[in-house]
Design a protein around this motif. Structure first.
Motif, PDB file in Angstrom:
ATOM      1  N   SER A 422       3.377   3.371   3.190  1.00 23.15           N
ATOM      2  CA  SER A 422       1.967   3.332   2.811  1.00 23.15           C
ATOM      3  C   SER A 422       1.808   3.186   1.304  1.00 23.15           C
ATOM      4  O   SER A 422       0.954   2.441   0.822  1.00 23.15           O
ATOM      5  CB  SER A 422       1.268   4.606   3.287  1.00 23.15           C
ATOM      6  N   ARG A 425       2.467  -0.300   0.468  1.00 25.15           N
ATOM      7  CA  ARG A 425       1.366  -1.189   0.848  1.00 25.15           C
ATOM      8  C   ARG A 425       0.211  -1.080  -0.150  1.00 25.15           C
ATOM      9  O   ARG A 425      -0.357  -2.097  -0.564  1.00 25.15           O
ATOM     10  CB  ARG A 425       0.898  -0.814   2.257  1.00 25.15           C
ATOM     11  N   TYR A 426      -0.149   0.148  -0.553  1.00 30.52           N
ATOM     12  CA  TYR A 426      -1.239   0.298  -1.518  1.00 30.52           C
ATOM     13  C   TYR A 426      -0.877  -0.367  -2.851  1.00 30.52           C
ATOM     14  O   TYR A 426      -1.731  -0.949  -3.521  1.00 30.52           O
ATOM     15  CB  TYR A 426      -1.548   1.782  -1.739  1.00 30.52           C
ATOM     16  N   THR A 427       0.400  -0.226  -3.248  1.00 32.10           N
ATOM     17  CA  THR A 427       0.838  -0.840  -4.506  1.00 32.10           C
ATOM     18  C   THR A 427       0.769  -2.358  -4.414  1.00 32.10           C
ATOM     19  O   THR A 427       0.320  -3.048  -5.346  1.00 32.10           O
ATOM     20  CB  THR A 427       2.272  -0.393  -4.824  1.00 32.10           C
ATOM     21  N   GLU A 429      -1.190  -4.069  -2.533  1.00 30.70           N
ATOM     22  CA  GLU A 429      -2.595  -4.471  -2.533  1.00 30.70           C
ATOM     23  C   GLU A 429      -3.287  -4.178  -3.856  1.00 30.70           C
ATOM     24  O   GLU A 429      -4.497  -4.333  -3.978  1.00 30.70           O
ATOM     25  CB  GLU A 429      -3.318  -3.731  -1.411  1.00 30.70           C
ATOM     26  N   ASP A 431      -3.977  -1.428  -5.159  1.00 29.95           N
ATOM     27  CA  ASP A 431      -4.816  -0.239  -5.109  1.00 29.95           C
ATOM     28  C   ASP A 431      -4.036   0.916  -5.747  1.00 29.95           C
ATOM     29  O   ASP A 431      -3.571   1.823  -5.068  1.00 29.95           O
ATOM     30  CB  ASP A 431      -5.179   0.075  -3.669  1.00 29.95           C
ATOM     31  N   THR A 434      -5.219   4.745  -5.278  1.00 29.30           N
ATOM     32  CA  THR A 434      -4.869   5.365  -3.997  1.00 29.30           C
ATOM     33  C   THR A 434      -3.364   5.598  -3.905  1.00 29.30           C
ATOM     34  O   THR A 434      -2.908   6.621  -3.408  1.00 29.30           O
ATOM     35  CB  THR A 434      -5.333   4.468  -2.838  1.00 29.30           C
ATOM     36  N   ALA A 435      -2.581   4.611  -4.407  1.00 28.95           N
ATOM     37  CA  ALA A 435      -1.122   4.778  -4.388  1.00 28.95           C
ATOM     38  C   ALA A 435      -0.694   5.989  -5.211  1.00 28.95           C
ATOM     39  O   ALA A 435       0.161   6.765  -4.784  1.00 28.95           O
ATOM     40  CB  ALA A 435      -0.450   3.507  -4.925  1.00 28.95           C
ATOM     41  N   TYR A 438      -1.706   9.142  -3.384  1.00 29.03           N
ATOM     42  CA  TYR A 438      -0.803   9.322  -2.239  1.00 29.03           C
ATOM     43  C   TYR A 438       0.535   9.882  -2.714  1.00 29.03           C
ATOM     44  O   TYR A 438       1.080  10.851  -2.158  1.00 29.03           O
ATOM     45  CB  TYR A 438      -0.591   7.968  -1.578  1.00 29.03           C
ATOM     46  N   ARG A 477      -3.383   7.912   5.095  1.00 31.39           N
ATOM     47  CA  ARG A 477      -2.700   6.868   5.838  1.00 31.39           C
ATOM     48  C   ARG A 477      -3.549   6.344   6.994  1.00 31.39           C
ATOM     49  O   ARG A 477      -3.471   5.172   7.360  1.00 31.39           O
ATOM     50  CB  ARG A 477      -1.362   7.406   6.357  1.00 31.39           C
ATOM     51  N   LYS A 479      -6.736   5.996   6.874  1.00 33.90           N
ATOM     52  CA  LYS A 479      -7.990   5.453   6.315  1.00 33.90           C
ATOM     53  C   LYS A 479      -9.176   6.408   6.511  1.00 33.90           C
ATOM     54  O   LYS A 479     -10.284   6.011   6.861  1.00 33.90           O
ATOM     55  CB  LYS A 479      -8.322   4.108   6.956  1.00 33.90           C
TER      56      LYS A 479
END
Length: 607
Positions: A422, A425-427, A429, A431, A434-435, A438, A477, A479
């Motif tokens: 996750s 994925r945030y990195t 994207e 974001d 959020t990363a 997290y 994770r 959402k």
């Protein structure tokens, strides 16, 4: 001539003092060497007391921190053998503070927290407050540890309030205000600093009233309320004159520099010059280059205002030099901290490997002795079967405890993989917020699991803290489709209630993966904690998932076994220790008879 004579006189005093302290240590060592190191309890106790006294002497007067730790460990070993927790806590404190004065942060924090937990078992609130405030103050100097420092500072305020320790409450409230200021929460910062200030003004003998006024001035400066800032600084100056013994040269210089900058902002250049002139007399006495950096910058601005560009440039160059020194010192500190942390981790890994090897050897010897003992009893007594059965039960309980230790020492690999995936994925994207959020919660959860694994029982507050971090991570994770509520009777004090670790989290994890994962819209999990009787703790975990029957139809057998492992081990462990007096799992249905979730009820015996 007089200065030289005075210097020689002071040197003689220092040499005489050091010699006297060294003689005292030699005398204690002589007494220690005269006591046999045998199994006699009284002599062991006396040797432990002497080792602790020698450790204390090496710490304060002599400042030989390596020998302080050496004798502290000797005292710690003996106090462990004697099962004297207060001696254990005192020895750990000496070792921890010796690490602290050498800026070996990981070892210092780890050792002081061990001492804190022993004092927690002894219910010594005064020592708990002192140690937790020391840890929080140390972490305050490390920007990357500000969240952890905030948690410990809040704990310090809570402990000081319960113990009605006015000095501790004042200091911890001030520290908490400073931390909130650092994290950009000015309203919370002002609230706690004003509380500390109210306490200090009621009892003027409390040290630190001048720094409190300076903190209030700094908060006003952040809001660009320079007139209010000036009034706080004037109060600080008045308190400084009234209680000169309670302030250091750094505190006085901080006051002078803050006032000069405030006057510059107000356009009062003439008075600013006077305050800067007073600052100049203290600058040589203070080694901290951050004060030099502030002083030379304001002197440069003053020279520029006085149309003296040559002086302005000269002061500005000194300002740049001081700033570079501050940055270099910070970089050196960070490098040293990283090196020490790496060394600490290596030692921890080696110690874990050594303990695992010792445990394997002990298990092998136990197994061998068990068979020999069983054969002998089988030939002598007809009741050998009963003895062997009892012994096997003890071994089974020990095996369960080892499985728990293994489970505590590592979080579910599948959960770790999902978290890292996750974060990736945030990195990817972009974001990053959020990363980062997290990753921060994930690292906090790992740290808390490692800390909680050191003891068989922890406070309910620490178990709930780990649970909240786990739910926060799963919520990110999923959402934010996961809703979580925690309800606890107000009469329950989670800070002092002792429970086995990882008590609730496996059931919540089970509810998420078996109940809510199959619902696209997510769902709710509610944890309710009550105390129906003095020695009974009741915990209810309710979810509005698809229900057990639907979950069994949807999931594969391998996944079910993997996901139910934590819940199964928790139940077995509680049954083995005799603390689980009641447990029940109910299927919930709506008015149409459709599955509406699951309710797990546990009752623990606190006696």
């Amino acid at each position: 001539m007089m200065n030289r004579m005075l210097f020689c006189f002071l040197c003689c005093i220092c040499i005489h003092t050091a010699s006297a302290q060294s003689q005292k240590v030699d005398s204690l060592k002589s007494v220690l060497n005269g006591i046999p190191a045998d199994a006699d309890t009284a002599r062991q106790h006396r040797r432990a007391q002497l080792m602790w006294s020698i450790s204390t002497q090496y710490f304060r007067p002599l400042k030989d921190f390596e020998k302080c730790r050496q004798f502290g460990r000797g005292a710690l070993h003996l106090y462990h053998q004697l099962q004297m927790p207060r001696g254990v806590a005192q020895s750990l404190s000496n070792i921890g503070f010796a690490y602290l004065y050498e800026n070996r942060s990981p070892e210092a924090v780890d050792t002081l927290l061990q001492a804190y937990r022993v004092y927690e078992q002894l219910k010594d609130t005064a020592k708990m407050t002192y140690l937790i405030s020391t840890v929080a103050s140390h972490l305050y100097e490390m920007p990357e540890q500000v969240d952890l420092a905030l948690a410990y500072a809040r704990q310090c305020v809570d402990l000081s309030t319960r113990a009605q320790r006015l000095h501790g409450l004042c200091a911890c409230s001030h520290l908490l205000g400073d931390l909130y200021d650092r994290t950009g929460q000015p309203d919370s910062a002002a609230y706690y600093v004003q509380n500390a200030l109210a306490l200090a003004e009621k009892a003027p003998n409390i040290p630190g009233i001048v720094p409190l006024y300076l903190t209030m001035a700094r908060l006003a400066e952040r809001k660009q309320q320079y007139t209010e800032e000036k009034s706080w600084l004037l109060k600080a100056e008045e308190a400084f004159r009234k209680y000169p013994d309670m302030a250091t040269a750094e505190t006085e210089l901080n006051l002078l520099l803050a006032m000069s900058r405030c006057l510059i902002q107000l356009g009062d250049w003439s008075n600013a010059a006077a305050w800067l002139s007073r600052s100049g007399t203290l600058i040589p006495q203070v080694k901290d280059k951050s004060y030099h950096e502030r002083y030379y910058l304001d002197m440069s601005r003053l020279a520029e205002h006085q149309n003296n560009p040559t002086k302005a440039l000269e002061y500005f160059k000194w300002h740049i030099s001081a700033r570079d020194s501050v940055q270099n010192l910070e970089n050196t500190r960070r490098m040293t901290e990283i090196q020490v942390k790496h060394s600490f981790e290596q030692k921890r890994i080696q110690e874990a490997a050594r303990q695992a090897q010792e445990l394997a050897l002990r298990d092998a010897r136990t197994q061998q002795q068990r068979w020999i003992f069983g054969l002998i009893l089988l030939g002598i007594l007809s009741g050998a079967g009963f003895v062997f059965y009892t012994y096997k039960q003890k071994q089974e309980r020990r095996r369960t405890e080892l499985e728990l230790a293994s489970l505590r020492a590592q979080i579910n690999p599948h959960f770790i993989f999902n978290c890292l995936n996750s974060i990736y994925r945030y990195t990817k994207e972009r974001d990053t917020d959020t990363a980062a959020k997290y990753l921060q919660k994930f690292s906090q959860l790992l740290r808390l699991v490692l800390e909680n694994s050191r003891t068989e029982k922890i406070t309910l507050a620490r178990d709930l803290e780990a649970l909240q971090l786990y739910v926060d991570i799963e919520s990110l994770r999923f959402k934010d489709k996961l809703q979580f509520q925690l309800k606890m009777d107000p009469d329950i004090d989670p800070s002092f209630l002792q429970v086995p670790g990882m008590l609730i989290q496996p059931h919540v994890e089970n509810a998420i993966w078996h109940g809510l994962m199959h619902k696209k819209e997510g769902g709710n999990i509610s944890v309710r904690i009550s105390q129906p009787a003095e020695q009974v703790l009741r915990i209810e975990i309710e979810d509005n998932g698809v229900g057990r029957a639907a979950a069994e139809a949807l999931e594969s057998k391998s996944v079910l076994r993997q996901k139910g492992l934590g819940q199964k081990i928790t139940a077995e462990r509680l049954k083995a220790t005799g603390r689980l007096s009641f447990t029940e799992t109910r299927d919930l249905f709506d008015e149409h008879g459709q599955a509406a979730g699951t309710l797990v009820i546990m009752e623990l015996d606190l006696g």
